[in-house]
Scaffold this motif. Sequence first.
Motif, PDB file in Angstrom:
ATOM      1  N   UNK A 137      -2.191  -0.149 -20.879  1.00 41.25           N
ATOM      2  CA  UNK A 137      -2.297  -1.541 -21.310  1.00 41.25           C
ATOM      3  C   UNK A 137      -2.206  -2.478 -20.102  1.00 41.25           C
ATOM      4  N   UNK A 138      -1.530  -1.990 -19.053  1.00 40.64           N
ATOM      5  CA  UNK A 138      -1.347  -2.806 -17.860  1.00 40.64           C
ATOM      6  C   UNK A 138      -1.593  -1.960 -16.618  1.00 40.64           C
ATOM      7  N   UNK A 139      -1.989  -2.631 -15.539  1.00 38.75           N
ATOM      8  CA  UNK A 139      -2.136  -1.978 -14.242  1.00 38.75           C
ATOM      9  C   UNK A 139      -1.194  -2.675 -13.267  1.00 38.75           C
ATOM     10  N   UNK A 140      -0.385  -1.897 -12.582  1.00 43.88           N
ATOM     11  CA  UNK A 140       0.497  -2.423 -11.542  1.00 43.88           C
ATOM     12  C   UNK A 140      -0.068  -1.990 -10.194  1.00 43.88           C
ATOM     13  N   UNK A 141      -0.372  -2.961  -9.355  1.00 41.78           N
ATOM     14  CA  UNK A 141      -1.021  -2.671  -8.079  1.00 41.78           C
ATOM     15  C   UNK A 141      -0.046  -2.942  -6.934  1.00 41.78           C
ATOM     16  N   UNK A 142       0.468  -1.888  -6.288  1.00 41.22           N
ATOM     17  CA  UNK A 142       1.310  -2.104  -5.107  1.00 41.22           C
ATOM     18  C   UNK A 142       0.428  -2.500  -3.918  1.00 41.22           C
ATOM     19  N   UNK A 143       0.799  -3.560  -3.230  1.00 41.04           N
ATOM     20  CA  UNK A 143       0.016  -4.057  -2.094  1.00 41.04           C
ATOM     21  C   UNK A 143       0.954  -4.273  -0.910  1.00 41.04           C
ATOM     22  N   UNK A 144       0.656  -3.621   0.201  1.00 39.90           N
ATOM     23  CA  UNK A 144       1.488  -3.794   1.400  1.00 39.90           C
ATOM     24  C   UNK A 144       1.103  -5.098   2.108  1.00 39.90           C
ATOM     25  N   UNK A 145       2.046  -5.622   2.878  1.00 39.55           N
ATOM     26  CA  UNK A 145       1.848  -6.932   3.485  1.00 39.55           C
ATOM     27  C   UNK A 145       1.038  -6.892   4.764  1.00 39.55           C
ATOM     28  N   UNK A 146      -0.201  -6.406   4.714  1.00 35.76           N
ATOM     29  CA  UNK A 146      -1.038  -6.410   5.918  1.00 35.76           C
ATOM     30  C   UNK A 146      -2.463  -6.835   5.556  1.00 35.76           C
ATOM     31  N   UNK A 147      -3.251  -7.146   6.567  1.00 41.95           N
ATOM     32  CA  UNK A 147      -4.587  -7.695   6.362  1.00 41.95           C
ATOM     33  C   UNK A 147      -5.488  -6.752   5.571  1.00 41.95           C
ATOM     34  N   UNK A 148      -5.435  -5.459   5.882  1.00 43.93           N
ATOM     35  CA  UNK A 148      -6.305  -4.498   5.202  1.00 43.93           C
ATOM     36  C   UNK A 148      -5.975  -4.380   3.720  1.00 43.93           C
ATOM     37  N   UNK A 149      -4.733  -4.708   3.375  1.00 42.56           N
ATOM     38  CA  UNK A 149      -4.340  -4.654   1.965  1.00 42.56           C
ATOM     39  C   UNK A 149      -5.152  -5.639   1.139  1.00 42.56           C
ATOM     40  N   UNK A 150      -5.450  -6.787   1.706  1.00 40.39           N
ATOM     41  CA  UNK A 150      -6.244  -7.794   0.999  1.00 40.39           C
ATOM     42  C   UNK A 150      -7.652  -7.292   0.716  1.00 40.39           C
TER      43      UNK A 150
END
Length: 250
Positions: A137-150
């Motif tokens: 029902x939901x998606x949780x997306x972990x994103x690291x704090x760096x440029x490539x993460x965007x």
Amino acid sequence: MIAVMNQKGGVGKTTTTMNLSHALAQTGQRVLAIDLDPQAHLTAGFGLVRRSQPGMAELMLGEKSADEVIVLARDNMDLIPAGDRLGELEHLTDGGSKRGWLLRDSLQDVAEEYDYILIDCPPSSGILGMNALLAAKEVLIPVSGDFFALQGLARLMGIFQHIESSLNLNTEKWVVLTRFQERRRLAKDVREKIMSYFPKRVYRTAIREAVALAESPGFGQTIFEYQASSNGAKDYKELAKDILKGKAMH
């Protein structure tokens, strides 16, 4: 049911599934963690890898029932291990479009027994990733704090959009910042950009970079067992509260 998903490696996907599951279980929630990655890192992180272990492949192919593959992981928390054959499913050619619904269908008998089901997804967008997306029902997306993460996040959102428009789905998406280094200007810039792209979809708690989070799976322990007083333990406890209360940044 929450799919923890990101195609980019090294963002703390398995770390988040493992510790968030345990954090939710510690609040009294009934939790099921699912290891849908053939690498079986989640199963190993809980210290539950066994030889000739049946798991997700046998369940999704109808060879075993959920009760036959579920193992007790911690208090209030069960795990369906990856098992030895999960990689075979990525090459499954039988079944046509039904292949995408195997996970959802295989969990129907047990889903209501749990308050939360968290799925640790593989880094690819193949059949297993599709199954997670169609079941959740939901998606949780972990994103690291760096440029490539965007860049990775933008690409992932494009894939979601394509799948959802094709199948007329609308899955809620949430972002959690991981490996966050508060003092780095870049990390703060990345957070601000993500918040501007996804207003009210970024969880309030960021998971700070911590050596203990990387070390604990090697001992088959969650962060709460390995170093309960660490920043990692505090952050995942707070993230669990955010999820229970639906708290996102504005």
